[in-house]
Design an enzyme around this catalytic site. Structure first.
Site, PDB file in Angstrom:
ATOM      1  N   CYS A 135     -11.569   1.944  14.046  1.00  0.00           N
ATOM      2  CA  CYS A 135     -12.638   1.648  13.091  1.00  0.00           C
ATOM      3  C   CYS A 135     -12.801   2.847  12.170  1.00  0.00           C
ATOM      4  CB  CYS A 135     -13.951   1.405  13.806  1.00  0.00           C
ATOM      5  SG  CYS A 135     -13.795   0.207  15.117  1.00  0.00           S
TER       6      CYS A 135
ATOM      7  N   HIS B  73       0.294   4.421   0.837  1.00  0.00           N
ATOM      8  CA  HIS B  73       0.247   5.463   1.878  1.00  0.00           C
ATOM      9  C   HIS B  73       0.975   5.085   3.164  1.00  0.00           C
ATOM     10  CE1 HIS B  73      -3.108   4.090   4.652  1.00  0.00           C
ATOM     11  NE2 HIS B  73      -3.402   3.346   3.603  1.00  0.00           N
TER      12      HIS B  73
ATOM     13  N   SER C 204       0.840  -1.202   0.000  1.00  0.00           N
ATOM     14  CA  SER C 204       0.000   0.000   0.000  1.00  0.00           C
ATOM     15  C   SER C 204       0.872   1.248   0.000  1.00  0.00           C
ATOM     16  CB  SER C 204      -0.913  -0.005   1.229  1.00  0.00           C
ATOM     17  OG  SER C 204      -1.768   1.115   1.199  1.00  0.00           O
TER      18      SER C 204
HETATM   19  N1  PLP Z   1      -2.620  -4.470   5.903  1.00  0.00           N
HETATM   20  C1  PLP Z   1      -1.995  -3.859   6.913  1.00  0.00           C
HETATM   21  C2  PLP Z   1      -0.989  -4.618   7.722  1.00  0.00           C
HETATM   22  C3  PLP Z   1      -2.280  -2.532   7.229  1.00  0.00           C
HETATM   23  O1  PLP Z   1      -1.669  -1.936   8.244  1.00  0.00           O
HETATM   24  C4  PLP Z   1      -3.248  -1.857   6.441  1.00  0.00           C
HETATM   25  C5  PLP Z   1      -3.632  -0.454   6.750  1.00  0.00           C
HETATM   26  O2  PLP Z   1      -3.981  -0.131   7.862  1.00  0.00           O
HETATM   27  C6  PLP Z   1      -3.877  -2.544   5.393  1.00  0.00           C
HETATM   28  C7  PLP Z   1      -3.538  -3.851   5.149  1.00  0.00           C
HETATM   29  C8  PLP Z   1      -4.911  -1.884   4.516  1.00  0.00           C
HETATM   30  O3  PLP Z   1      -4.294  -0.990   3.647  1.00  0.00           O
HETATM   31  P1  PLP Z   1      -5.154   0.051   2.784  1.00  0.00           P
HETATM   32  O4  PLP Z   1      -5.359   1.244   3.668  1.00  0.00           O
HETATM   33  O5  PLP Z   1      -4.287   0.362   1.601  1.00  0.00           O
HETATM   34  O6  PLP Z   1      -6.404  -0.625   2.420  1.00  0.00           O
END
Ligand code: PLP
Length: 388
Positions: free
Chosen positions: A331, A206, A204
């Protein structure tokens, strides 16, 4: 400076880095659709493909095996499906096994029916229990189809590094598929899809200083792929319909290029700050519990419980003091959730976990102010506990 806020919630999202901002702005000025054949379209396509190469390089993958999505959550929903394709033939996955500490994006099980989603337990220090995984896979009847297993590389709450390669060996010995959420790992650990022996990775933008709205599903090869979640105009070689979010994707590429370099140097600086923070916290409140501290953790994360302080009260108390930190899970409604990670580790989640996560621009001065804030909140909590 003393009145400025301190942002220590980098695991929730990292501030946009200047390289990514510049790439976003430049991409926004291009008019063409990346699927158009004219020269404006080709110029935009070139940006998307440059970003693809940079994201692939971050995890040792081939550029053609990167599918851009809008979020890691979308990438998880794409890959976690019983409906796979091996070239032109259909391949069915029978069951999904998710570690008990996965992010909700994965734990929800994507497109598997909930009855086919099974949990892999973790130890008290928050490490996936590999012998439990062995037992779960060994217990499957021979005719129950392919097993898909997901284990994250770094837990977003504790920062604890998970034994993905070892899990993959177990999974592959039984002919299963290994999915790894590497969202919190890239930029903090060297990540290589082949060395991890993973079939799919989730990333991801961000979380590494790129913009929100771009992410990727990375595959080890090209032949075995999940069916598309979003079907449409055949973009991303038919794996994800819809015109690419060119600006966000381009910013993702820029952030990936930065994240891939100087990992050891960043860890040395950030790790020293995290040590300084935890030493200060332990001095101010000897009863603080720092979760996963005995395990291998990424250098930036500190997940703790202060007896007598709930996540809800703690988060508000720190926010009022000017410190942005996080409860284990937030949440989307903005309410503070109870940590499923703490529950999985055998703690009472009502005890309240709080997470401090540092980043590249965190300063020693911010850490010292954080320790002072922590000491004030811990002292107030003591008074409240004594008065009760
Ligand atoms: N997986 C993990 C370990 C995360 O920390 C996050 C975000 O909080 C996500 C998946 C989800 O990412 P996205 O915000 O790009 O959906």
């Amino acid at each position: 400076m003393a009145n400025t806020r301190i942002y220590l919630d980098w695991n929730a999202t990292a501030p946009l880095m200047s390289e990514a901002r510049q790439a976003v702005v430049e991409a926004m000025d291009l008019a063409g659709n990346p699927s158009s054949v004219h020269s404006e379209g080709r110029a935009t396509r070139a940006l998307v493909e440059a970003a693809r190469r940079r994201v692939a390089a971050l995890v040792g993958a081939k550029a053609e095996n990167v599918v851009f999505t809008s979020s890691a959550t979308e990438a998880a929903n794409q890959v976690l499906t019983p409906d796979l394709r091996m070239g032109k033939s259909v391949l069915a996955a029978g069951d999904l096994y998710v570690s008990a500490i996965e992010h909700a994006a994965v734990r929800m099980g994507g497109r598997f029916a909930s009855a086919r989603v099974h949990e892999i337990p973790v130890t008290a220090s928050g490490v996936v229990d590999l012998s439990a995984l062995e037992v779960l896979l060994a217990a499957r009847p021979a005719d129950s189809g392919l097993a898909m297993v997901t284990v994250m590389l770094v837990n977003n709450e504790t920062g604890v590094v998970q034994p993905v390669r070892e899990a993959a060996a177990i999974v592959h010995a039984r002919g299963g598929l290994m999915v790894c959420d590497a969202v919190q790992a890239v930029g903090r650990l060297p990540v290589d899809i082949a060395a991890l022996d993973a079939d799919f990775l989730l990333l991801s933008a961000h979380k590494i200083g790129g913009p929100k709205g771009a992410a990727a599903l990375v595959s080890r090869g090209e032949i075995l792929m999940p069916s598309a979640l979003i079907r449409g105009g055949g973009q991303e070689k038919g794996h994800r319909g819809g015109t690419e979010n060119v600006a966000a994707v381009s910013g993702f590429g820029a952030a990936a290029a930065v994240a891939a370099g100087d990992i050891a140097e960043r860890n040395a600086t950030i790790g020293a700050l995290r040590d300084r923070l935890e030493t200060g916290m332990r001095e101010a409140a000897p009863d603080v519990v720092i979760h996963g501290a005995a395990e291998q953790r990424v250098s930036n994360t500190c997940f703790f419980t202060l007896p007598g302080l709930s996540s809800e009260t703690g988060q508000i108390a720190f926010d009022l003091e000017g410190l942005a930190l996080s409860a284990g899970s937030a949440c989307s409604s903005g309410k503070v959730g109870r940590s499923h990670v703490l529950s999985a580790m055998g703690y009472d989640p009502k005890a309240g976990g709080l997470r401090i996560s540092l980043g590249v621009s965190t300063t020693p001065e911010e850490i010292d102010r954080t320790v002072a804030i922590f000491a004030r909140v811990a002292a107030r909590r003591k008074l409240a506990v004594q008065a009760a």
